[in-house]
Motif scaffolding. Structure first.
Motif, mmCIF file in Angstrom:
data_model
loop_
_atom_site.group_PDB
_atom_site.id
_atom_site.type_symbol
_atom_site.label_atom_id
_atom_site.label_comp_id
_atom_site.label_asym_id
_atom_site.label_seq_id
_atom_site.Cartn_x
_atom_site.Cartn_y
_atom_site.Cartn_z
ATOM 1 N N ASP A 282 0.821 -1.208 0.000
ATOM 2 C CA ASP A 282 0.000 0.000 0.000
ATOM 3 C C ASP A 282 0.858 1.263 0.000
ATOM 4 O OD1 ASP A 282 -2.294 -1.472 -0.044
ATOM 5 O OD2 ASP A 282 -2.792 -1.201 2.076
ATOM 6 N N ALA A 283 2.033 1.187 0.610
ATOM 7 C CA ALA A 283 2.929 2.347 0.618
ATOM 8 C C ALA A 283 3.485 2.594 -0.777
ATOM 9 C CB ALA A 283 4.060 2.132 1.623
ATOM 10 N N ASP B 288 3.186 5.672 -5.898
ATOM 11 C CA ASP B 288 2.926 5.583 -7.338
ATOM 12 C C ASP B 288 1.738 6.470 -7.735
ATOM 13 O OD1 ASP B 288 4.900 3.950 -8.361
ATOM 14 O OD2 ASP B 288 3.783 2.105 -8.050
ATOM 15 N N ALA B 289 0.659 6.344 -6.980
ATOM 16 C CA ALA B 289 -0.572 7.059 -7.324
ATOM 17 C C ALA B 289 -0.376 8.569 -7.291
ATOM 18 C CB ALA B 289 -1.698 6.651 -6.366
ATOM 19 N N HIS B 290 0.444 9.041 -6.363
ATOM 20 C CA HIS B 290 0.647 10.484 -6.219
ATOM 21 C C HIS B 290 1.947 10.960 -6.869
ATOM 22 C CE1 HIS B 290 -2.805 10.812 -3.611
ATOM 23 N NE2 HIS B 290 -2.338 9.866 -2.830
ATOM 24 N N ARG B 291 2.635 10.035 -7.567
ATOM 25 C CA ARG B 291 3.856 10.372 -8.298
ATOM 26 C C ARG B 291 4.886 11.071 -7.407
ATOM 27 N NH1 ARG B 291 2.973 9.249 -13.566
ATOM 28 N NH2 ARG B 291 0.801 9.167 -14.280
ATOM 29 N N VAL B 292 5.127 10.446 -6.269
ATOM 30 C CA VAL B 292 6.124 10.951 -5.319
ATOM 31 C C VAL B 292 7.299 9.977 -5.305
ATOM 32 C CG1 VAL B 292 6.595 11.579 -2.920
ATOM 33 C CG2 VAL B 292 4.337 12.045 -3.908
ATOM 34 N N VAL C 205 8.489 5.466 -9.802
ATOM 35 C CA VAL C 205 7.450 6.487 -9.743
ATOM 36 C C VAL C 205 7.944 7.837 -10.223
ATOM 37 C CG1 VAL C 205 6.301 5.340 -7.828
ATOM 38 C CG2 VAL C 205 7.982 7.112 -7.351
ATOM 39 N N THR C 206 9.209 7.958 -10.622
ATOM 40 C CA THR C 206 9.706 9.247 -11.087
ATOM 41 C C THR C 206 9.007 9.640 -12.375
ATOM 42 O OG1 THR C 206 11.850 8.803 -10.105
ATOM 43 C CG2 THR C 206 11.768 10.522 -11.773
ATOM 44 N N SER C 207 8.304 10.767 -12.360
ATOM 45 C CA SER C 207 7.574 11.241 -13.529
ATOM 46 C C SER C 207 7.511 12.757 -13.464
ATOM 47 C CB SER C 207 6.166 10.633 -13.549
ATOM 48 O OG SER C 207 5.474 11.046 -14.690
ATOM 49 N N PRO C 208 8.585 13.466 -13.870
ATOM 50 C CA PRO C 208 8.679 14.903 -13.689
ATOM 51 C C PRO C 208 7.559 15.688 -14.362
ATOM 52 C CG PRO C 208 10.794 13.960 -14.310
ATOM 53 C CD PRO C 208 9.772 12.886 -14.481
ATOM 54 N N PRO D 81 -0.361 16.638 -6.884
ATOM 55 C CA PRO D 81 -1.626 16.971 -6.251
ATOM 56 C C PRO D 81 -1.407 18.039 -5.191
ATOM 57 C CG PRO D 81 -0.779 14.902 -5.390
ATOM 58 C CD PRO D 81 0.118 15.296 -6.525
ATOM 59 N N SER D 82 -2.482 18.769 -4.842
ATOM 60 C CA SER D 82 -2.346 19.831 -3.850
ATOM 61 C C SER D 82 -2.075 19.270 -2.470
ATOM 62 C CB SER D 82 -3.617 20.690 -3.831
ATOM 63 O OG SER D 82 -4.751 19.867 -3.568
ATOM 64 N N SER D 83 -2.615 18.119 -2.160
ATOM 65 C CA SER D 83 -2.342 17.478 -0.879
ATOM 66 C C SER D 83 -2.500 15.973 -1.015
ATOM 67 C CB SER D 83 -3.277 18.016 0.211
ATOM 68 O OG SER D 83 -4.610 17.661 -0.077
ATOM 69 N N ILE D 84 -1.832 15.256 -0.120
ATOM 70 C CA ILE D 84 -1.847 13.796 -0.130
ATOM 71 C C ILE D 84 -2.140 13.336 1.283
ATOM 72 C CG2 ILE D 84 -0.483 11.709 -0.533
ATOM 73 C CD1 ILE D 84 1.337 13.488 -2.338
ATOM 74 N N ARG D 85 -3.123 12.479 1.442
ATOM 75 C CA ARG D 85 -3.448 11.939 2.765
ATOM 76 C C ARG D 85 -3.033 10.481 2.817
ATOM 77 N NH1 ARG D 85 -7.213 9.509 6.131
ATOM 78 N NH2 ARG D 85 -7.669 10.641 8.077
#
Length: 254
Positions: free
Chosen positions: A181-182, A187-191, A227-230, A235-239
């Protein structure tokens, strides 16, 4: 004692080391790697997916081989020879993971099992040449340090993300690849590993982040991350749920 290459191409600290012994040594090291936690037989059993009696038998064998120090009901600790064997296997595993992601297009969530199979089959010559071919990377795709040819490695000073105070700016250093999940959340937030984020708040154990960017130097140093995708907008925030934030390590910038 310098790890040798057996007839099967395995790195061994002693002739009697087997694939299972190598896996146990690496796992014992990994369980205490970041925070120096005590390693118990039950923790080994859970991580390796084996029974407690199987662990007890193997630990006794490793003690006879001079690879661990262990007394009944006491934590398991690697000896200097056991640590050397473990680091040799860690080096193999993490270099192979880096190669699979960087050159063969594997996702960072699928490389562990492949590396587990390959690490016992290649020679020391292959490992050293792979290290050079990859530019001698110092971290793998998940941010875990890769031992050098001398088996030395460096750990940045880190905190678990779930323990960082609100409004701190931090750099993502490592993610536990045993927590899918981590990996999925990043991946989902491209971090990517190396990204800078601000901890905006903690809400009932969850952590709310705002991405603040990744420097060019950091992006180059962590280019093995899947996940690197410049080009992707942040997103404005990630929870992140507590158990997800607990699987990430960060260094505090300010």
């Amino acid at each position: 004692m310098t790890p040798r290459t057996s007839a099967q191409g395995r790195s061994t600290a002693i002739d009697a080391a087997t694939t299972s012994v190598e896996d146990y040594a690496k796992t014992i090291y990994g369980l205490s790697e970041w925070d120096g936690a005590s390693v118990t037989a039950s923790a080994l059993a859970r991580t390796l997916g084996v029974s407690n009696p199987s662990v007890s038998l193997m630990v006794r064998k490793m003690a006879d081989l001079g690879l661990v120090e262990h007394r009944p009901y006491a934590p398991i600790a690697l000896t200097s020879a056991g640590r050397e064997l473990a680091l040799a296997m860690v080096r193999r595993h993490r270099l192979i993971e880096t190669w699979l992601v960087r050159d063969l297009g594997y996702d960072w969530g699928e490389v562990h099992d492949e590396a587990e199979r390959l690490e016992h089959a290649v020679s020391e010559t292959f490992v050293d040449r792979l290290d050079v071919r990859l530019g001698q990377p110092r971290v793998d795709p998940h941010g875990d340090p890769i031992p050098g040819p001398d088996l030395q490695l460096h750990y940045p000073e880190t905190l678990l993300l779930c323990r960082v105070q609100a409004m701190a700016q931090v750099r993502l250093e490592q993610v536990d690849d045993a927590v899918p999940d981590a990996l999925s959340a990043l991946d989902a937030h491209r971090v990517p590993i190396g990204a800078q984020v601000t901890v905006q708040a903690t809400e009932g154990g969850a952590v709310v982040l705002t991405p603040t960017g990744t420097t060019a130097q950091e992006a180059a140093a962590t280019s093995t991350s899947a996940v690197t995708s410049p080009a992707a907008p942040a997103p404005s925030s990630i929870r992140l749920a507590h158990e997800v934030a607990h699987a990430m390590r960060v260094s505090v910038i300010r």
